[in-house]
Design a protein around this motif. Structure first.
Motif, mmCIF file in Angstrom:
data_model
loop_
_atom_site.group_PDB
_atom_site.id
_atom_site.type_symbol
_atom_site.label_atom_id
_atom_site.label_comp_id
_atom_site.label_asym_id
_atom_site.label_seq_id
_atom_site.Cartn_x
_atom_site.Cartn_y
_atom_site.Cartn_z
ATOM 1 N N SER A 70 1.079 -1.195 0.009
ATOM 2 C CA SER A 70 0.047 0.290 -0.488
ATOM 3 C C SER A 70 1.338 1.167 0.184
ATOM 4 C CB SER A 70 -1.134 -0.121 1.276
ATOM 5 O OG SER A 70 -1.630 1.134 1.200
ATOM 6 N N ARG A 71 1.874 1.439 0.804
ATOM 7 C CA ARG A 71 2.948 2.616 0.392
ATOM 8 C C ARG A 71 3.587 2.618 -0.451
ATOM 9 N NH1 ARG A 71 4.711 0.248 5.677
ATOM 10 N NH2 ARG A 71 5.906 -0.951 5.012
ATOM 11 N N ILE A 72 4.093 1.947 -1.282
ATOM 12 C CA ILE A 72 4.313 1.795 -2.542
ATOM 13 C C ILE A 72 3.657 1.678 -2.843
ATOM 14 C CG2 ILE A 72 5.524 0.540 -4.660
ATOM 15 C CD1 ILE A 72 6.776 -0.824 -2.138
ATOM 16 N N ALA A 73 2.601 1.910 -3.570
ATOM 17 C CA ALA A 73 1.295 1.953 -4.185
ATOM 18 C C ALA A 73 0.837 3.362 -4.427
ATOM 19 C CB ALA A 73 -0.114 1.280 -4.362
ATOM 20 N N GLU A 74 0.733 4.418 -2.790
ATOM 21 C CA GLU A 74 0.520 5.615 -2.987
ATOM 22 C C GLU A 74 1.179 6.616 -2.743
ATOM 23 O OE1 GLU A 74 -0.883 5.081 1.058
ATOM 24 O OE2 GLU A 74 -3.116 4.423 1.053
ATOM 25 N N HIS A 75 3.141 5.677 -3.011
ATOM 26 C CA HIS A 75 4.115 7.004 -2.999
ATOM 27 C C HIS A 75 4.371 7.413 -4.762
ATOM 28 C CE1 HIS A 75 7.682 8.604 -2.307
ATOM 29 N NE2 HIS A 75 8.190 8.448 -3.410
ATOM 30 N N ARG A 76 4.337 9.147 -4.251
ATOM 31 C CA ARG A 76 4.622 9.955 -5.094
ATOM 32 C C ARG A 76 5.816 10.119 -5.799
ATOM 33 N NH1 ARG A 76 1.400 11.456 -9.649
ATOM 34 N NH2 ARG A 76 1.489 13.427 -10.677
ATOM 35 N N TRP A 77 5.800 9.799 -6.435
ATOM 36 C CA TRP A 77 7.860 10.055 -6.899
ATOM 37 C C TRP A 77 7.575 11.847 -7.785
ATOM 38 C CZ3 TRP A 77 11.356 6.557 -6.024
ATOM 39 C CH2 TRP A 77 10.513 4.986 -5.694
ATOM 40 N N THR A 134 14.529 4.832 -1.620
ATOM 41 C CA THR A 134 13.235 4.986 -1.356
ATOM 42 C C THR A 134 12.297 3.515 -1.128
ATOM 43 O OG1 THR A 134 13.036 7.092 -2.993
ATOM 44 C CG2 THR A 134 10.981 6.270 -2.197
ATOM 45 N N ILE A 135 12.670 2.500 -2.578
ATOM 46 C CA ILE A 135 12.449 1.289 -1.924
ATOM 47 C C ILE A 135 12.632 0.606 -0.319
ATOM 48 C CG2 ILE A 135 12.267 -0.787 -2.608
ATOM 49 C CD1 ILE A 135 10.511 0.665 -4.480
ATOM 50 N N GLU A 136 13.377 1.012 -0.265
ATOM 51 C CA GLU A 136 14.262 0.647 1.555
ATOM 52 C C GLU A 136 13.613 0.973 2.140
ATOM 53 O OE1 GLU A 136 15.889 -1.486 2.451
ATOM 54 O OE2 GLU A 136 17.750 -1.891 0.741
ATOM 55 N N GLU A 137 13.136 2.429 2.454
ATOM 56 C CA GLU A 137 12.330 3.122 3.215
ATOM 57 C C GLU A 137 11.049 3.069 2.695
ATOM 58 O OE1 GLU A 137 12.718 7.553 1.945
ATOM 59 O OE2 GLU A 137 14.698 7.158 2.456
ATOM 60 N N LEU A 138 10.501 2.797 2.191
ATOM 61 C CA LEU A 138 8.857 2.329 1.374
ATOM 62 C C LEU A 138 8.712 0.609 2.122
ATOM 63 C CD1 LEU A 138 7.761 3.622 -1.553
ATOM 64 C CD2 LEU A 138 6.935 4.750 0.376
ATOM 65 N N PRO A 158 11.972 -2.430 7.641
ATOM 66 C CA PRO A 158 12.058 -3.299 7.859
ATOM 67 C C PRO A 158 11.860 -4.331 8.235
ATOM 68 C CG PRO A 158 11.526 -1.896 10.114
ATOM 69 C CD PRO A 158 11.084 -1.429 8.109
ATOM 70 N N ASP A 159 10.887 -4.859 8.053
ATOM 71 C CA ASP A 159 10.522 -6.566 7.982
ATOM 72 C C ASP A 159 9.611 -6.673 6.552
ATOM 73 O OD1 ASP A 159 10.326 -6.274 10.589
ATOM 74 O OD2 ASP A 159 8.313 -5.055 10.807
ATOM 75 N N VAL A 160 10.056 -5.588 5.425
ATOM 76 C CA VAL A 160 9.693 -6.804 4.526
ATOM 77 C C VAL A 160 10.597 -6.449 3.691
ATOM 78 C CG1 VAL A 160 8.671 -6.488 2.135
ATOM 79 C CG2 VAL A 160 7.036 -6.087 3.620
ATOM 80 N N ALA A 161 11.531 -8.143 3.236
ATOM 81 C CA ALA A 161 12.566 -7.933 2.037
ATOM 82 C C ALA A 161 12.091 -7.936 0.679
ATOM 83 C CB ALA A 161 13.585 -8.816 2.434
ATOM 84 N N TRP A 162 13.276 -7.005 -0.260
ATOM 85 C CA TRP A 162 12.572 -6.948 -1.168
ATOM 86 C C TRP A 162 14.159 -7.089 -1.985
ATOM 87 C CZ3 TRP A 162 15.928 -3.775 -5.296
ATOM 88 C CH2 TRP A 162 16.757 -2.334 -3.921
ATOM 89 N N GLU A 163 14.210 -7.512 -3.280
ATOM 90 C CA GLU A 163 14.985 -7.695 -4.485
ATOM 91 C C GLU A 163 14.033 -7.603 -6.086
ATOM 92 O OE1 GLU A 163 16.052 -12.090 -5.170
ATOM 93 O OE2 GLU A 163 13.838 -12.486 -3.685
ATOM 94 N N TYR A 164 15.605 -7.378 -6.814
ATOM 95 C CA TYR A 164 15.322 -7.462 -7.867
ATOM 96 C C TYR A 164 14.876 -9.063 -8.628
ATOM 97 C CZ TYR A 164 17.488 -2.904 -8.378
ATOM 98 O OH TYR A 164 16.904 -0.381 -8.071
ATOM 99 N N TYR A 165 13.558 -8.846 -9.070
ATOM 100 C CA TYR A 165 12.841 -10.369 -10.044
ATOM 101 C C TYR A 165 13.591 -9.936 -11.318
ATOM 102 C CZ TYR A 165 9.892 -13.102 -12.576
ATOM 103 O OH TYR A 165 8.935 -13.870 -13.701
ATOM 104 N N HIS A 166 13.766 -8.381 -11.849
ATOM 105 C CA HIS A 166 13.758 -9.022 -13.128
ATOM 106 C C HIS A 166 14.929 -6.762 -13.063
ATOM 107 C CE1 HIS A 166 15.630 -9.121 -17.317
ATOM 108 N NE2 HIS A 166 14.126 -7.763 -17.714
ATOM 109 N N ARG A 167 16.101 -7.545 -14.136
ATOM 110 C CA ARG A 167 16.040 -5.727 -13.990
ATOM 111 C C ARG A 167 16.872 -5.390 -15.070
ATOM 112 N NH1 ARG A 167 20.729 -3.690 -10.042
ATOM 113 N NH2 ARG A 167 20.751 -1.047 -10.032
#
Length: 465
Positions: free
Chosen positions: A257-264, A355-359, A362-371
């Motif tokens: 939800s935070r990622i979807a609502e973020h205004r870049w 920004t992705i780290e902030e959004l 600490p409780d959600v890990a993220w990685e590149y699926y394809h870059r």
């Protein structure tokens, strides 16, 4: 959609309302052989179902074999290269008059996205010609471009003409997924086929966009980078009836939800800035992108249909697209995952990751699926000028502008070989038919006149570039 152009632009139109060739543009390259050939080739390519379902499920070989036969008919040899069974790519080199000049890569993908026949007016793999249109999946994305390249190469061979420099033609698999079976594989496994290539042209540019009474022709001179993300939240499994403050699904949902609502924030890269200036000038919209009072939203509201050339490239973007968790309604799962389609402007990679780290938190890990990397090519270059000149010869009332492509193309993979990429797959679209909704859309189709005009433009450009 807007109607015909205002002012002097109307002189460039025939009675049908479509752009016509100006008197100074009548050359041997406007051969009816090219025009008739490109329509037939487009129709026949569409009939070959090369649907790419993703995750390795594709079959481009029939289209690659077809293209090889059409080149062989005029004495042009091509190499068929399979990265996996059925995942075929085709590469040919057409010698130029001056072999000392850098070669130009012209590439197009053979795969198409799925199409549900029940939603279409015609069968999506019929290649039917109806109402002055060629119908079917791939009509604009991008078997029409493949057909134009074939038509031009065949005409050169029949007429005994040569381009100024070597032209390397590549028809690829898997562009509609990761490119791992197509351009990415070719760049890694067969770089020798592209020796001497310094620039390339392919999809997403060179077409007519009717806006505010003007005819714009955007040429892609940059691409946002691809940043597909996988998010993972882990928690404590348990019974759905019990309190659980360590719920992986809830943790993940909050991050999504935070990622979807973020205004870049707006970031005007050099290409986007050039696009803002060029498009606004063509449409008589006053703008000063360097002003502290620059209002991107207000500017977009004045651009009509042309806003789409800018609205997706003024900033980075992140769109959640997939969610997965659990196996039963009364069981709290220990793991929940999500996928996010991220796109990154050139030079914004560090800001994006921070920004992705902030959004995610600490409780959600993220990685590149394809870059894939972002791209940028010079607007002030002989190649860009040659594309502009070819368009203006076909349509003297054209307004050629640079822009940044919001998504990605095979140019990203070929950039690994040091090849600068431009979006240039010309189509002379009539008023009232917008190209953008046709791409990946229901009832995808391309006007016969658009194919004919596009083939003439491509012939002029490739002959003189």
């Amino acid at each position: 959609m807007d109607g015909s152009a205002d002012g002097d632009d109307s002189a460039a139109r025939g009675s049908s309302g479509s752009p016509t060739i100006g008197p100074d543009a009548v050359t041997p390259t406007s051969s009816p052989t090219i025009e008739s050939d490109v329509v037939t080739l487009t129709s026949e390519l569409i009939r070959l179902d090369t649907t790419n379902q993703g995750q390795g499920d594709g079959h481009e070989r029939p289209a690659a074999e077809y293209a090889a036969r059409r080149l062989d008919e005029v004495g042009i040899a091509a190499s068929m290269l399979e990265s996996a069974p059925g995942r075929a790519n085709l590469v040919a080199r057409i010698p130029g008059a001056d072999r000392s000049r850098p070669a130009l890569l012209v590439h197009g993908h053979l795969d198409v996205v799925p199409a549900n026949a029940a939603d279409w007016k015609v069968y999506p793999f019929s290649g039917e010609i109806r109402d002055g249109m060629v119908w079917g999946r791939g009509a604009v994305d991008m078997k029409s471009m493949v057909a134009m390249v074939l038509a031009v190469a065949r005409a050169w061979a029949r007429d005994g003409r040569m381009p100024r420099r070597d032209i390397v033609v590549a028809f690829t698999a898997d562009e509609e997924d990761t490119g791992n079976y197509g351009a990415g594989w070719l760049a890694t496994e067969h770089p020798e086929l592209f020796a001497g290539c310094t620039e390339g042209v392919s999809e997403s540019g060179g077409y007519t966009l009717h806006a505010n009474g003007r005819r714009l022709y955007p040429i892609g001179a940059a691409e946002r980078g691809t940043a597909w993300l996988k998010l993972t939240a882990r928690g404590a499994a348990g019974h759905g009836s019990r309190a659980n403050p360590d719920n992986a699904v809830a943790t993940l949902a909050a991050a999504v939800s935070r990622i979807a609502e973020h205004r870049w924030p707006v970031r005007l890269t050099p290409t986007v800035r050039a696009a803002v200036v060029g498009i606004c000038e063509a449409l008589d919209v006053p703008v000063d992108p360097d002003s502290p009072d620059f209002d991107a939203g207000a500017m977009l509201d004045r651009l009509g249909p042309a806003r789409r050339l800018l609205e997706n490239t003024l900033r980075n973007s992140t769109n959640p697209t997939m969610l997965a968790a659990g196996y039963k309604v009364n069981v709290i799962p220990s793991v929940a995952t999500a996928h996010v389609d991220g796109r990154v402007l050139p030079g914004s990679e560090a800001e994006f990751e921070k920004t992705i780290e902030e959004l995610t938190g600490p409780d959600v890990a993220w990685e590149y699926y394809h870059r894939e990397t972002s791209l940028s090519a010079p607007v002030q270059s002989p190649t860009f000028t040659a594309m502009k000149d070819a368009i203006e010869a076909e349509d003297p009332g054209a307004h050629v502008v640079p822009y940044c492509i919001g998504g990605g193309t095979d140019a990203k993979q070929f950039s690994r070989l040091g090849i600068l990429g431009y979006g240039f797959a010309p189509l002379v679209m009539p008023p009232g038919l917008d190209l953008a909704p046709l791409v990946h859309g229901v009832d995808e189709r391309v006007p016969v006149s658009a194919l004919e005009g596009g083939a003439r433009i491509l012939d002029r450009f490739l002959s003189m570039a």
